[in-house]
Design an enzyme around this catalytic site. Structure first.
Site, PDB file in Angstrom:
ATOM      1  N   CYS A 153      23.198 -38.209  73.584  1.00 54.00           N
ATOM      2  CA  CYS A 153      22.157 -37.174  73.448  1.00 54.00           C
ATOM      3  C   CYS A 153      21.134 -37.490  72.362  1.00 54.00           C
ATOM      4  O   CYS A 153      19.924 -37.437  72.593  1.00 54.00           O
ATOM      5  CB  CYS A 153      22.808 -35.812  73.231  1.00 54.00           C
ATOM      6  SG  CYS A 153      23.687 -35.627  71.656  1.00 54.00           S
ATOM      7  N   HIS A 183      24.954 -31.455  69.780  1.00 51.75           N
ATOM      8  CA  HIS A 183      24.220 -31.832  70.998  1.00 51.75           C
ATOM      9  C   HIS A 183      22.751 -31.467  70.836  1.00 51.75           C
ATOM     10  O   HIS A 183      22.389 -30.534  70.121  1.00 51.75           O
ATOM     11  CB  HIS A 183      24.805 -31.115  72.223  1.00 51.75           C
ATOM     12  CG  HIS A 183      24.216 -31.599  73.518  1.00 51.75           C
ATOM     13  ND1 HIS A 183      24.463 -32.859  74.013  1.00 51.75           N
ATOM     14  CD2 HIS A 183      23.378 -30.998  74.408  1.00 51.75           C
ATOM     15  CE1 HIS A 183      23.815 -33.017  75.152  1.00 51.75           C
ATOM     16  NE2 HIS A 183      23.144 -31.901  75.413  1.00 51.75           N
ATOM     17  N   HIS A 228      18.067 -33.939  78.864  1.00 50.48           N
ATOM     18  CA  HIS A 228      19.101 -34.341  77.905  1.00 50.48           C
ATOM     19  C   HIS A 228      20.099 -35.275  78.569  1.00 50.48           C
ATOM     20  O   HIS A 228      20.160 -35.394  79.793  1.00 50.48           O
ATOM     21  CB  HIS A 228      19.802 -33.117  77.315  1.00 50.48           C
ATOM     22  CG  HIS A 228      20.693 -32.373  78.270  1.00 50.48           C
ATOM     23  ND1 HIS A 228      21.850 -31.725  77.877  1.00 50.48           N
ATOM     24  CD2 HIS A 228      20.609 -32.161  79.613  1.00 50.48           C
ATOM     25  CE1 HIS A 228      22.424 -31.139  78.918  1.00 50.48           C
ATOM     26  NE2 HIS A 228      21.697 -31.379  79.980  1.00 50.48           N
TER      27      HIS A 228
END
Length: 395
Positions: free
Chosen positions: A307, A355, A367
């Site tokens: 990420c 994240h 993402h």
């Protein structure tokens, strides 16, 4: 007459009450059932699909947290390796310089011998820890020229600096060893979490996998609805802001000096907005070209990403340098409210900020989701509204 008498039923008495055999058996069955209910689950008991789904999501979150820790440790290890290499090169150069200087000092001692001084032990000089002590002990220091004495002083100074650098290099090597051990631990932690998640999923039947897919689809639909709601709210807010700006501009046109000041402020704000939009467009253009590439923990591209690796690479394409890990990226810009989120902003998730995704507008983001998945567009509510941590504008 006696033959017509019914025999007395056998049984036991409880608190003065006769209990027939059938009732006793029933009580025994209830007791056994109660014991069974209170007993520990058998080894054959299997978690429900819902329990597996929750557990797998939790494991992926733990793995991502461990991944960010791994990324930070790996970056620290790389920096320490460079420092150790630099220190060792410096020590090697200084040592070579000292060896040359030591030989020169030996020639000074030999020269004094030729002028009638006591015969020096040149080998002892070359092995001496402190040449100045050697010269003092052999009574040669007073016979050296000013330049030669300066050379001895320089040598002693350089020798002390080299010793200090050697100590720094040794300490850095020990620190590097510790960090490398932590890196292995972080890597093993990620692998263990992912293996556990894979094991849980592998035990599902075809029917259970279908149910799991249905659960995921339902979650996605709910997330998409929330994204649509946010898009409507943002559109309404933007429309209101435009109307307010138009009213202010109309008013400033009739207020002389005040209007000029207001116009200048608006112009400056527009310039800043335009600059950010241009950079954000580049970051998003890059991110869109990465859609479909696999999530790989620790990866920074170009073939795969985790990420924070994706967000770092996207903004690098726009000329903005972001730190490697989420816990640093969250501090690399200005925090804004979710209602004010604009395309290009970074959206962070979970209390541990493990994240991140790039906002593209309308409640959606790009993402790198999790192991086994691919870079994709998805609602920022993919895991529910509660896991959204913050929104940061990086430039």
């Amino acid at each position: 007459m006696a033959s017509h008498r019914k025999s007395s039923p056998t049984g036991t008495r409880i608190a003065g009450i006769r209990t027939p055999v059938l009732a006793t058996a029933a009580l025994t069955s209830v007791a056994l059932l109660s014991q069974t209910a209170n007993a520990a689950p058998s080894a054959d008991s299997k978690p429900s699909v819902e329990e597996v789904e929750k557990k797998v999501d939790d494991l992926y979150h733990q793995a991502e947290t461990a991944t960010e820790k791994y990324n930070a440790t790996r970056e620290k290890t790389a920096q320490q390796r460079k420092r150790v290499a630099s220190l060792l090169d410096d020590v090697a150069q200084r040592t070579e310089k000292l060896n040359t200087a030591r030989e020169e000092l030996g020639s000074f001692a030999a020269a004094q011998y030729r002028t009638g001084a006591a015969a020096p032990d040149t080998a002892s000089l070359l092995l001496a820890d402190n040449p100045q002590d050697y010269f003092d002990q052999t009574q040669l220091m007073d016979r050296l020229t000013t330049r030669q004495k300066a050379a001895v002083d320089d040598y002693v100074t350089e020798q002390a600096a080299t010793t200090k650098k050697r100590t720094e290099a040794s300490e850095s090597l020990r620190t590097l060893t510790t960090t490398q051990s932590a890196l292995k631990t972080s890597k093993a932690d990620v692998q263990r979490k992912l293996a556990e998640a894979r094991d849980l999923l592998s035990k599902l039947t075809a029917e259970e996998k279908a149910r799991l897919a249905a659960i995921e689809k339902k979650k996605q639909e709910a997330a998409d609805r929330k994204a649509a709601e946010l898009a409507q709210q943002q559109a309404a807010a933007e429309k209101k802001a435009q109307e307010t700006a138009a009213q202010q501009q109309t008013g400033s046109g009739t207020t002389g000096t005040s209007g000029t000041t207001g116009s200048t402020g608006t112009s400056g704000s527009s310039a800043a907005d335009s600059s950010y939009t241009a950079k954000a467009d580049k970051a998003l253009a890059f991110a869109r070209t990465q859609i479909g590439k696999p999530y790989v923990w620790g990866a920074t591209g170009p073939g795969s990403y985790d990420c924070s690796g994706l967000t770092q690479a996207a903004w690098k394409a726009a000329g903005v340098t972001l730190p490697r890990v989420t816990t640093d990226q969250v501090n690399a810009g200005t925090t804004v409210s979710l209602a004010d989120a604009r395309p290009g902003d970074l959206v962070f998730f979970y209390d541990d900020v493990s994240h991140v995704g790039i906002y593209i507008g309308n409640g959606m983001m790009i993402h790198a989701p999790k192991p086994g998945a691919y870079v994709r567009e998805e609602s920022i509510y993919y895991g529910g509204a509660s896991i959204i941590h913050s929104v940061v504008r990086p430039a």
